[in-house]
Design a protein around this motif. Structure first.
Motif, PDB file in Angstrom:
ATOM      1  N   GLN A   1       3.380 -84.977 -41.312  1.00 23.85           N
ATOM      2  CA  GLN A   1       3.965 -85.060 -42.498  1.00 23.85           C
ATOM      3  C   GLN A   1       3.606 -86.665 -43.200  1.00 23.85           C
ATOM      4  O   GLN A   1       3.833 -86.951 -44.168  1.00 23.85           O
ATOM      5  N   VAL A   2       3.074 -87.575 -41.991  1.00 24.46           N
ATOM      6  CA  VAL A   2       2.799 -88.737 -42.303  1.00 24.46           C
ATOM      7  C   VAL A   2       1.645 -88.666 -43.386  1.00 24.46           C
ATOM      8  O   VAL A   2       0.429 -88.349 -43.191  1.00 24.46           O
ATOM      9  N   ARG A   3       1.701 -89.440 -44.601  1.00 26.03           N
ATOM     10  CA  ARG A   3       0.819 -89.391 -45.614  1.00 26.03           C
ATOM     11  C   ARG A   3       0.704 -90.839 -46.261  1.00 26.03           C
ATOM     12  O   ARG A   3       1.774 -91.528 -46.419  1.00 26.03           O
ATOM     13  N   ALA A   4      -0.364 -91.310 -47.208  1.00 24.92           N
ATOM     14  CA  ALA A   4      -0.568 -92.238 -47.605  1.00 24.92           C
ATOM     15  C   ALA A   4       0.527 -92.260 -48.955  1.00 24.92           C
ATOM     16  O   ALA A   4       0.935 -91.234 -49.489  1.00 24.92           O
ATOM     17  N   ALA A   5       0.685 -93.508 -49.398  1.00 24.99           N
ATOM     18  CA  ALA A   5       1.541 -93.551 -50.632  1.00 24.99           C
ATOM     19  C   ALA A   5       1.181 -92.765 -51.854  1.00 24.99           C
ATOM     20  O   ALA A   5       1.958 -92.420 -52.684  1.00 24.99           O
ATOM     21  N   ASP A   6      -0.051 -92.716 -51.933  1.00 22.70           N
ATOM     22  CA  ASP A   6      -0.651 -91.779 -52.964  1.00 22.70           C
ATOM     23  C   ASP A   6      -0.497 -90.374 -52.839  1.00 22.70           C
ATOM     24  O   ASP A   6      -1.032 -89.603 -53.676  1.00 22.70           O
ATOM     25  N   GLY A   7      -0.121 -89.932 -51.711  1.00 18.80           N
ATOM     26  CA  GLY A   7       0.102 -88.503 -51.378  1.00 18.80           C
ATOM     27  C   GLY A   7      -1.090 -87.821 -50.736  1.00 18.80           C
ATOM     28  O   GLY A   7      -0.835 -86.692 -50.302  1.00 18.80           O
ATOM     29  N   ARG A   8      -2.065 -88.723 -50.569  1.00 19.84           N
ATOM     30  CA  ARG A   8      -3.119 -87.933 -49.801  1.00 19.84           C
ATOM     31  C   ARG A   8      -3.241 -88.382 -48.334  1.00 19.84           C
ATOM     32  O   ARG A   8      -2.549 -89.135 -48.074  1.00 19.84           O
ATOM     33  N   PRO A   9      -4.065 -87.642 -47.568  1.00 18.76           N
ATOM     34  CA  PRO A   9      -3.949 -88.118 -46.033  1.00 18.76           C
ATOM     35  C   PRO A   9      -4.180 -89.555 -45.823  1.00 18.76           C
ATOM     36  O   PRO A   9      -4.965 -89.905 -46.444  1.00 18.76           O
ATOM     37  N   LEU A  10      -3.763 -89.879 -44.733  1.00 22.55           N
ATOM     38  CA  LEU A  10      -4.076 -91.159 -44.149  1.00 22.55           C
ATOM     39  C   LEU A  10      -5.528 -91.101 -43.681  1.00 22.55           C
ATOM     40  O   LEU A  10      -6.038 -90.182 -43.408  1.00 22.55           O
ATOM     41  N   PRO A  11      -6.221 -92.309 -43.738  1.00 24.11           N
ATOM     42  CA  PRO A  11      -7.554 -92.388 -42.892  1.00 24.11           C
ATOM     43  C   PRO A  11      -7.313 -91.883 -41.434  1.00 24.11           C
ATOM     44  O   PRO A  11      -6.450 -92.140 -40.776  1.00 24.11           O
ATOM     45  N   PRO A  12      -8.489 -91.272 -41.064  1.00 27.31           N
ATOM     46  CA  PRO A  12      -8.135 -90.522 -39.867  1.00 27.31           C
ATOM     47  C   PRO A  12      -7.755 -91.255 -38.671  1.00 27.31           C
ATOM     48  O   PRO A  12      -6.773 -91.065 -37.837  1.00 27.31           O
ATOM     49  N   ASN A  13      -8.142 -92.304 -38.590  1.00 26.79           N
ATOM     50  CA  ASN A  13      -7.824 -93.411 -37.254  1.00 26.79           C
ATOM     51  C   ASN A  13      -6.531 -93.812 -37.648  1.00 26.79           C
ATOM     52  O   ASN A  13      -5.676 -93.944 -36.659  1.00 26.79           O
ATOM     53  N   VAL A  14      -5.978 -94.014 -38.956  1.00 21.55           N
ATOM     54  CA  VAL A  14      -4.339 -94.476 -39.026  1.00 21.55           C
ATOM     55  C   VAL A  14      -3.438 -93.152 -38.726  1.00 21.55           C
ATOM     56  O   VAL A  14      -2.590 -93.524 -38.029  1.00 21.55           O
ATOM     57  N   ALA A  15      -4.030 -92.186 -38.993  1.00 16.35           N
ATOM     58  CA  ALA A  15      -3.276 -90.649 -38.638  1.00 16.35           C
ATOM     59  C   ALA A  15      -3.215 -90.680 -37.269  1.00 16.35           C
ATOM     60  O   ALA A  15      -2.158 -90.353 -36.798  1.00 16.35           O
ATOM     61  N   ALA A  16      -4.295 -90.953 -36.549  1.00 14.34           N
ATOM     62  CA  ALA A  16      -4.341 -90.719 -35.074  1.00 14.34           C
ATOM     63  C   ALA A  16      -3.387 -91.887 -34.484  1.00 14.34           C
ATOM     64  O   ALA A  16      -2.587 -91.495 -33.611  1.00 14.34           O
ATOM     65  N   PHE A  17      -3.327 -93.094 -35.058  1.00 11.16           N
ATOM     66  CA  PHE A  17      -2.508 -94.024 -34.583  1.00 11.16           C
ATOM     67  C   PHE A  17      -1.046 -93.758 -34.789  1.00 11.16           C
ATOM     68  O   PHE A  17      -0.181 -94.090 -33.949  1.00 11.16           O
ATOM     69  N   MET A  18      -0.778 -93.221 -35.873  1.00  9.38           N
ATOM     70  CA  MET A  18       0.593 -92.878 -36.380  1.00  9.38           C
ATOM     71  C   MET A  18       1.125 -91.871 -35.236  1.00  9.38           C
ATOM     72  O   MET A  18       2.391 -91.926 -34.821  1.00  9.38           O
TER      73      MET A  18
END
Length: 341
Positions: A54-71
């Motif tokens: 469910q973690v997404r960027a503020a604009d509703g698009r997916p996070l950058p892959p490295n940030v998603a993996a870190f989160m």
């Protein structure tokens, strides 16, 4: 040179200064809107608000892959905190910085602090609530909820923190946290002053500058508020509810600057995604009744609302603004009577 404070807070999770040159005590912080006040019976730790999918960027698009993996790793660690898992969040040269530290700390101090934290709070949980990341995935601002129960005293903690993380791939190279400790201690020491009690709206005045760095460093409240678009809704340390309107926001800043006697801040990282902008300011300040010089940081979060206004959130520490060094040491002994070092 800024004087070293009697303890130093941890940045990514919760403050612990138990060993090494960082000081003898341990400390935590809780915001005014915390669900559990220090000293009250413990509530059940909350379920994660955001899951790995469910973690997404503020604009509703997916996070950058490295940030998603870190989160995903951040969330997994927060649900089952351990020292090895925490150290895995950092690069081999990763550092942490926080208000009051003379300089960033490295792996040895980070590990020692987390060992101390988990010894004192074995049920500690860290729940990331939101993340805003740069498009290239190199910088992220994370808002998180911290909960736990101090094993020796039974005191419970529930508070919100803001974290600025510079990432190298999927790990932290540089971390800095922005938080306020004063709300933790007030239930234990009612005489501890809330700097922002009894605010009254301040009449408008003419800004002296349009440069935000200069506005902070000259403590130009009119200029700081003029730099916020539309109707203003302000939240920050010491507030039980948002302040609405520019006159109310200016009274808040005027009160802050009544105990922040001078500032030497530089702009840090800025991240803009969709309707949300995070900005950090870091440097030094002369603060409080003793006019002590400390390292200091302020983070701003601006959220554009549908009505054209702006929700403006400030994160900074006020404990050094309202208490002497001796007061602070005594307050910590109320929670942690046994110290190290």
């Amino acid at each position: 040179m800024p004087r070293r404070r009697p303890f130093a807070p941890l940045v990514l999770a919760v403050a612990v200064a138990a060993v090494l040159p960082l000081g003898p005590a341990v400390a935590f912080a809780a915001p005014a809107d915390s669900a559990v006040s220090p000293g009250t019976p413990c509530a059940t730790a909350p379920a994660a608000v955001t899951g790995p999918t469910q973690v997404r960027a503020a604009d509703g698009r997916p996070l950058p892959p490295n940030v998603a993996a870190f989160m995903r790793a951040y969330e997994a660690w927060g649900a089952a905190a351990s020292v090895p898992g925490y150290m895995e969040l950092f690069t081999p040269t990763g550092t942490l910085m926080d208000t009051g530290l003379p300089e960033p700390i490295g792996h040895e101090a980070i590990r020692a602090q987390m060992e101390s934290l988990l010894k004192e709070v074995p049920n500690y949980t860290f729940d990331p609530l939101s993340v805003v990341a740069s498009r290239d995935g190199k910088v992220a601002f994370v808002t998180a909820r911290n909960t736990g129960k101090l094993a020796r005293t039974g005191v419970c903690f529930d508070y919100i923190t803001t974290h600025r993380l510079v990432l190298d791939g999927e790990r932290v190279e540089q971390g800095r946290r922005f938080w306020d400790q004063t709300e933790l201690f007030r239930p234990l020491a009612p005489e501890l002053r809330n700097l922002f009690a009894g605010l009254t709206p301040t009449p408008p005045s003419v800004p002296r500058t349009t440069d935000r760095k200069q506005a902070w460093n000259t403590r130009d409240t009119a200029a700081l508020i003029a730099g916020v678009d539309g109707p203003v809704r302000l939240t920050g340390p010491g507030l039980d509810a948002p302040l609405t309107g520019r006159a109310a926001a200016r009274s808040y800043l005027d009160r802050l600057f009544s105990e922040v006697h001078s500032l030497r801040l530089e702009p840090g990282h800025t991240v803009r995604r969709g309707a949300v902008t995070y900005r950090e300011w870091v440097g030094h300040a002369v603060v409080g009744p003793e006019r002590r010089e400390v390292t200091y940081g302020i983070s701003e979060r601006f959220t554009r609302e549908r009505d054209g206004g702006t929700s403006w959130h400030l994160a900074f520490e006020t404990l050094d603004l309202v208490a002497t060094e001796k007061d602070i040491r005594d307050l910590r002994l109320l929670l942690f009577p046994r110290t190290t070092g």
